[in-house]
Design a protein around this motif. Structure first.
Motif, PDB file in Angstrom:
ATOM      1  N   LEU A 178      14.829  50.146  61.619  1.00 38.80           N
ATOM      2  CA  LEU A 178      14.118  48.484  61.366  1.00 38.80           C
ATOM      3  C   LEU A 178      14.091  47.762  60.299  1.00 38.80           C
ATOM      4  CD1 LEU A 178      12.563  46.988  64.753  1.00 38.80           C
ATOM      5  CD2 LEU A 178      10.291  47.906  63.704  1.00 38.80           C
ATOM      6  N   LEU A 179      14.262  46.780  60.535  1.00 42.32           N
ATOM      7  CA  LEU A 179      13.809  45.090  59.930  1.00 42.32           C
ATOM      8  C   LEU A 179      12.659  45.291  58.732  1.00 42.32           C
ATOM      9  CD1 LEU A 179      16.606  42.754  59.897  1.00 42.32           C
ATOM     10  CD2 LEU A 179      16.754  45.358  59.456  1.00 42.32           C
ATOM     11  N   LEU A 180      12.709  44.997  58.209  1.00 44.85           N
ATOM     12  CA  LEU A 180      10.890  44.900  57.724  1.00 44.85           C
ATOM     13  C   LEU A 180      11.338  43.455  57.162  1.00 44.85           C
ATOM     14  CD1 LEU A 180       9.909  48.122  55.649  1.00 44.85           C
ATOM     15  CD2 LEU A 180       9.638  47.150  57.891  1.00 44.85           C
ATOM     16  N   TYR A 181       9.626  43.131  57.135  1.00 40.58           N
ATOM     17  CA  TYR A 181      10.017  40.761  56.524  1.00 40.58           C
ATOM     18  C   TYR A 181       8.830  41.235  55.478  1.00 40.58           C
ATOM     19  CZ  TYR A 181      13.306  40.329  60.435  1.00 40.58           C
ATOM     20  OH  TYR A 181      14.506  40.314  61.490  1.00 40.58           O
ATOM     21  N   GLY A 182       8.599  40.268  55.043  1.00 39.41           N
ATOM     22  CA  GLY A 182       7.845  39.598  53.886  1.00 39.41           C
ATOM     23  C   GLY A 182       7.968  40.927  53.596  1.00 39.41           C
ATOM     24  N   GLU A 183       6.117  41.075  52.925  1.00 41.86           N
ATOM     25  CA  GLU A 183       5.390  41.920  52.560  1.00 41.86           C
ATOM     26  C   GLU A 183       5.207  42.970  53.196  1.00 41.86           C
ATOM     27  OE1 GLU A 183       4.928  41.027  49.199  1.00 41.86           O
ATOM     28  OE2 GLU A 183       5.937  39.116  49.369  1.00 41.86           O
ATOM     29  N   GLU A 184       5.656  43.142  54.682  1.00 36.89           N
ATOM     30  CA  GLU A 184       5.442  44.465  55.105  1.00 36.89           C
ATOM     31  C   GLU A 184       5.758  45.589  54.611  1.00 36.89           C
ATOM     32  OE1 GLU A 184       5.887  43.632  59.851  1.00 36.89           O
ATOM     33  OE2 GLU A 184       8.233  44.080  58.959  1.00 36.89           O
ATOM     34  N   ILE A 185       5.406  46.867  54.178  1.00 32.57           N
ATOM     35  CA  ILE A 185       5.029  47.843  53.825  1.00 32.57           C
ATOM     36  C   ILE A 185       4.794  48.804  54.776  1.00 32.57           C
ATOM     37  CG2 ILE A 185       4.957  46.835  51.113  1.00 32.57           C
ATOM     38  CD1 ILE A 185       1.878  48.732  51.899  1.00 32.57           C
ATOM     39  N   VAL A 186       4.518  48.941  55.966  1.00 26.73           N
ATOM     40  CA  VAL A 186       3.929  49.785  56.278  1.00 26.73           C
ATOM     41  C   VAL A 186       5.054  49.745  57.709  1.00 26.73           C
ATOM     42  CG1 VAL A 186       2.460  50.762  57.863  1.00 26.73           C
ATOM     43  CG2 VAL A 186       2.359  50.129  56.468  1.00 26.73           C
TER      44      VAL A 186
END
Length: 340
Positions: A178-186
């Motif tokens: 899944l793509l992770l965006y911004g400051e997302e770390i989980v």
């Protein structure tokens, strides 16, 4: 997948430790219970024991039989619901619709209440719960333990263990893609904690980055260990820090468009006019030929699946490459308007 279609790849990353799994669960705020049959720990939302396969109600945690697949006899909870994005029947604790990639909210961002199904508002505090359609990177080729992904933004091919596209920097969950965006770390789908502390300064560094943004320490993109500027193998997980040709295994550099040993071409060109193209757009900008975004072969204008590789064809935003529905009037990611 033909050898001629694949790009370079890396070896597989090391498995998560027990401590990392526990951190992931804590970050997700998941309810954990013990299986009554085998004693294994399981996530209540999942509704199934990973040890013995015993089914559980995601609502009250009571064990279920195979016959009790529609409704929990203890609390009356319906065990499936219709995805509000596409109507596909989804299990009550699922975090992602497998049909349209809508993400379901499992913890209220306002009060932290646990949420099942996909209500419009939090049942505890009334917070509006806005659903998001989140794309995933496409699996380009898989030959265990290597999985090659295609970035939906720039069509670059890269190993899933990198955690980020080396060309445009788009971050991807190494576990579920899944793509992770911004400051997302989980990862909001599988819960993977997609960041590690820099071994030199302790700063949280997103998975996939080859250098700490705080102290500039070179890092292994697979396990996050500190590496020397001239290292060709990670001293901790032994990941090769170079790309390899999938046909002859010759070492490659990121800038190479052809293998120096067997002459395998890594570029993506229009099958009609030969111009280099971005496959995610599904069309050659020079001659207008429609192409399959998976294998790059020419296809008909109205084709619903590729006659060459069998891939189901989807529509993509010409501006950012995000997958969009046929009914969309604008890109849900970048806002680009579409002509009808």
């Amino acid at each position: 997948m033909d050898d001629d279609a694949a790009g370079g790849g890396l070896s597989a990353p090391a498995d998560l430790t027990c401590e990392e799994h526990q951190e992931t669960r804590q970050a997700m705020g998941e309810d954990l219970i013990r299986c009554m049959a085998c004693g294994a720990e399981l996530v209540l939302d999942d509704g199934i024991c990973p040890g013995c396969g015993q089914l559980y109600c995601p609502g009250c945690g009571q064990p279920l039989t195979e016959e009790e697949s529609d409704e929990c006899p203890s609390c009356g909870l319906a065990l499936t619901f219709a995805c509000p994005g596409c109507g596909f029947p989804v299990t009550v604790g699922a975090r992602l619709c497998p049909e349209c990639n809508v993400l379901f909210i499992r913890r209220c961002p306002s009060c932290g209440a646990r949420i099942l199904k996909a209500p419009a508002n939090c049942p505890e505090c009334g917070q509006i719960l806005e659903l998001e359609r989140r794309p995933s990177a496409t699996i380009f080729a898989a030959q265990p333990p290597i999985v090659l992904l295609r970035c939906p933004n720039c069509a670059c091919k890269f190993g899933s263990e990198l955690g980020a596209c080396p060309k445009c920097g788009q971050r991807v969950c190494p576990a579920c893609f899944l793509l992770l965006y911004g400051e997302e770390i989980v990862c909001p789908n599988c819960g993977l904690h997609a960041a590690r502390p820099c071994p030199s300064c302790g700063t949280e560094v997103s998975m996939g980055l080859g250098r700490c943004p705080a102290c500039d320490q070179a890092l292994c993109p697979a396990c996050g260990a500190a590496v020397g500027e001239d290292d060709v193998r990670c001293p901790k997980c032994e990941t090769e820090l170079q790309l390899f040709c999938p046909r002859c295994q010759a070492k490659l550099e990121p800038y190479m468009e052809r293998c120096p040993e067997c002459d395998l071409d890594f570029r993506e060109n229009c099958p009609k006019c030969g111009v280099q193209i971005n496959l995610t757009t599904g069309r050659c900008p020079n001659c207008g030929q429609a192409v399959c975004p998976e294998c790059g072969k020419a296809i008909g204008e109205d084709a619903s699946s590729c006659p060459h590789c069998g891939a189901e064809l989807a529509l993509y935003c010409p501006a950012c490459g995000a997958e969009v529905s046929a009914e969309a009037t604008a890109c849900p990611r970048c806002g680009e308007p579409f002509e009808k």
